[in-house]
Design an enzyme around this catalytic site. Structure first.
Site, PDB file in Angstrom:
ATOM      1  N   ASP A  96      -1.985  17.644   9.540  1.00  0.00           N
ATOM      2  CA  ASP A  96      -2.387  16.921  10.736  1.00  0.00           C
ATOM      3  C   ASP A  96      -1.688  17.559  11.934  1.00  0.00           C
ATOM      4  O   ASP A  96      -0.592  18.085  11.812  1.00  0.00           O
ATOM      5  CB  ASP A  96      -1.990  15.452  10.583  1.00  0.00           C
TER       6      ASP A  96
ATOM      7  N   CYS B  34      -7.371   1.887 -17.639  1.00  0.00           N
ATOM      8  CA  CYS B  34      -6.885   2.945 -16.750  1.00  0.00           C
ATOM      9  C   CYS B  34      -6.058   3.932 -17.574  1.00  0.00           C
ATOM     10  O   CYS B  34      -5.129   3.526 -18.283  1.00  0.00           O
ATOM     11  CB  CYS B  34      -6.033   2.362 -15.627  1.00  0.00           C
TER      12      CYS B  34
ATOM     13  N   HIS C  51       0.043   4.828 -10.450  1.00  0.00           N
ATOM     14  CA  HIS C  51      -1.211   4.143 -10.773  1.00  0.00           C
ATOM     15  C   HIS C  51      -2.185   4.207  -9.603  1.00  0.00           C
ATOM     16  O   HIS C  51      -3.384   4.497  -9.783  1.00  0.00           O
ATOM     17  CB  HIS C  51      -0.963   2.681 -11.140  1.00  0.00           C
TER      18      HIS C  51
ATOM     19  N   CYS D 252      -0.173   2.792 -16.782  1.00  0.00           N
ATOM     20  CA  CYS D 252      -0.951   1.834 -17.567  1.00  0.00           C
ATOM     21  C   CYS D 252      -0.924   2.163 -19.059  1.00  0.00           C
ATOM     22  O   CYS D 252      -1.089   1.275 -19.894  1.00  0.00           O
ATOM     23  CB  CYS D 252      -2.385   1.796 -17.067  1.00  0.00           C
TER      24      CYS D 252
ATOM     25  N   ASP E 180      -7.972  10.830   4.020  1.00  0.00           N
ATOM     26  CA  ASP E 180      -6.537  10.756   3.751  1.00  0.00           C
ATOM     27  C   ASP E 180      -6.054   9.391   4.184  1.00  0.00           C
ATOM     28  O   ASP E 180      -6.630   8.773   5.081  1.00  0.00           O
ATOM     29  CB  ASP E 180      -5.758  11.831   4.525  1.00  0.00           C
TER      30      ASP E 180
ATOM     31  N   CYS F 220      -3.917   6.170 -16.552  1.00  0.00           N
ATOM     32  CA  CYS F 220      -2.721   6.699 -15.890  1.00  0.00           C
ATOM     33  C   CYS F 220      -1.483   6.467 -16.752  1.00  0.00           C
ATOM     34  O   CYS F 220      -1.458   5.565 -17.592  1.00  0.00           O
ATOM     35  CB  CYS F 220      -2.544   6.085 -14.509  1.00  0.00           C
TER      36      CYS F 220
END
Length: 377
Positions: free
Chosen positions: A92, A308, A339, A313, A270, A310
């Site tokens: 940015d 999930c 997560h 999880c 973003d 991840c």
């Protein structure tokens, strides 16, 4: 390999799915970029960010020029080596931060004079200095320096900021083109301004197209105008930008905002939301966000989100994460953030698959109905 290429593999209504190809790797679109403001995606190692599915992350000119300093990062081999991230980085320009974080901001045609929010030191950020800092960092996608004003500003202030942003876009382009080796491998994006005004947005887009950029951002939204107003602007703003270039909606956002924006033709996003929310105890799920601090999770043996994949999880219960977060343990923030990053990347993968399969309308409707019902509960 080409310096920068954008190919569209499929469309579904206004939505597109495709690939941005750069020397440091491919970026699948629609893409969500985790925010690594100060050379770190907070609470997650770079390996974890990549494992979640991110192809690109975002760094910030304002923060990095103040600490540790762009020149220091350059001496240490650039931002990629500094933070151990070998894939693309978008930086940015710092325009939003000098307006929102710094003290005693003074805007002139030259640039923005401000006092650091860290130590009160005085600085001047101009289009040329913003591009120089991004060059020193070794950014892959460089953003032009622009002036942002709230959508509640007067029409006169909005027009003046939009016109100044166009002039700064030209100066950003000229400074970028003087960048030698960096300009030969990096890309430069312009930023459309104009608040919620369709005519101002069109003037901004036309002027940016005349300058010529590798991609175009829709700037000046998600700054308090509300979802209805933002989506109203997105009904026309993306279509004013070139169809063969990536379209980036800056600072967005919430899962339902992203799905709605993809349906309107946005390719890149973003936001700090998944990481900031993770650190404060909020987890995103298909059934809406949950506050893991709530007492009802104290003895819940289930994972944060069923099905999930991840690491959080796969290995930990809501009860354990609840305990960690309530106890102020660092691991709680790490697991929650991990997560959330996986949730966002799975959401983007689902959108890409739906566009490729020409079923985005039903996919988006099902996602939004389920997510909003859970959020309202």
């Amino acid at each position: 390999m080409s310096r920068f290429a954008f190919s569209i593999a499929a469309t579904d209504g206004a939505a597109r799915t495709g690939t941005i190809t750069m020397q440091r790797g491919e970026i699948r679109t629609p893409a969500f970029m985790p925010v690594g403001t100060a050379a770190t995606v907070k609470a997650v190692k770079p390996e974890g960010v990549r494992a979640a599915g991110a192809d690109i992350i975002l760094g910030n000119t304002y923060h990095l020029m103040l600490r540790p300093g762009a020149e220091r990062v350059a001496r240490l081999g650039g931002l990629h080596r500094f933070m151990n991230w070998d894939r693309p980085i978008l930086t940015d320009s710092g325009g939003y931060q000098v307006m929102s974080l710094s003290d005693l901001t003074k805007v002139t045609e030259e640039g923005v004079a401000f006092k650091s929010h860290l130590d009160g030191s005085r600085h001047l950020l101009t289009p040329e200095r913003s591009i120089e800092v991004q060059r020193l960092l070794g950014s892959d996608i460089v953003m032009q320096f622009d002036q942002l004003v709230p959508t509640t500003s007067t029409p006169k202030a909005q027009m003046e900021a939009m016109d100044r942003s166009i002039r700064w876009a030209k100066r950003s382009r000229e400074e970028f083109d003087r960048g030698g080796d960096h300009a030969e491998r990096a890309a430069l994006f312009g930023i459309q301004q104009g608040a919620l005004d369709e005519e101002l947005r069109k003037r901004s887009a036309d002027s940016l197209i005349e300058v010529g950029f590798d991609g175009y951002a829709v700037g000046g939204l998600a700054v308090g105008e509300g979802q209805e107003a933002m989506l109203g602007c997105l009904d026309f703003a993306p279509g004013q930008l070139p169809a063969d270039k990536p379209r980036y909606l800056m600072g967005v956002g919430k899962p339902d905002d992203i799905v709605e924006a993809v349906c309107r033709g946005i390719d890149m996003f973003d936001c700090v939301l998944p990481t900031r929310s993770g650190r404060t105890g909020q987890a995103f799920t298909a059934d809406g966000p949950i506050n893991i601090r709530n007492a009802r999770f104290a003895e819940d043996p289930e994972p944060i989100e069923a099905d999930c994949p991840c690491p959080a999880c796969s290995s930990y219960s809501k009860a354990y994460v609840h305990h960690l977060v309530r106890s102020g343990e660092i691991l709680g923030a790490m697991l929650m953030t991990e997560h959330n990053l996986w949730f966002y990347q799975r959401m983007m993968a689902g959108l890409r698959d739906a566009i490729a399969g020409a079923r985005l309308a039903s996919h988006a409707r099902n996602f939004l109905d389920r997510y909003r019902a859970g959020k309202a509960a």
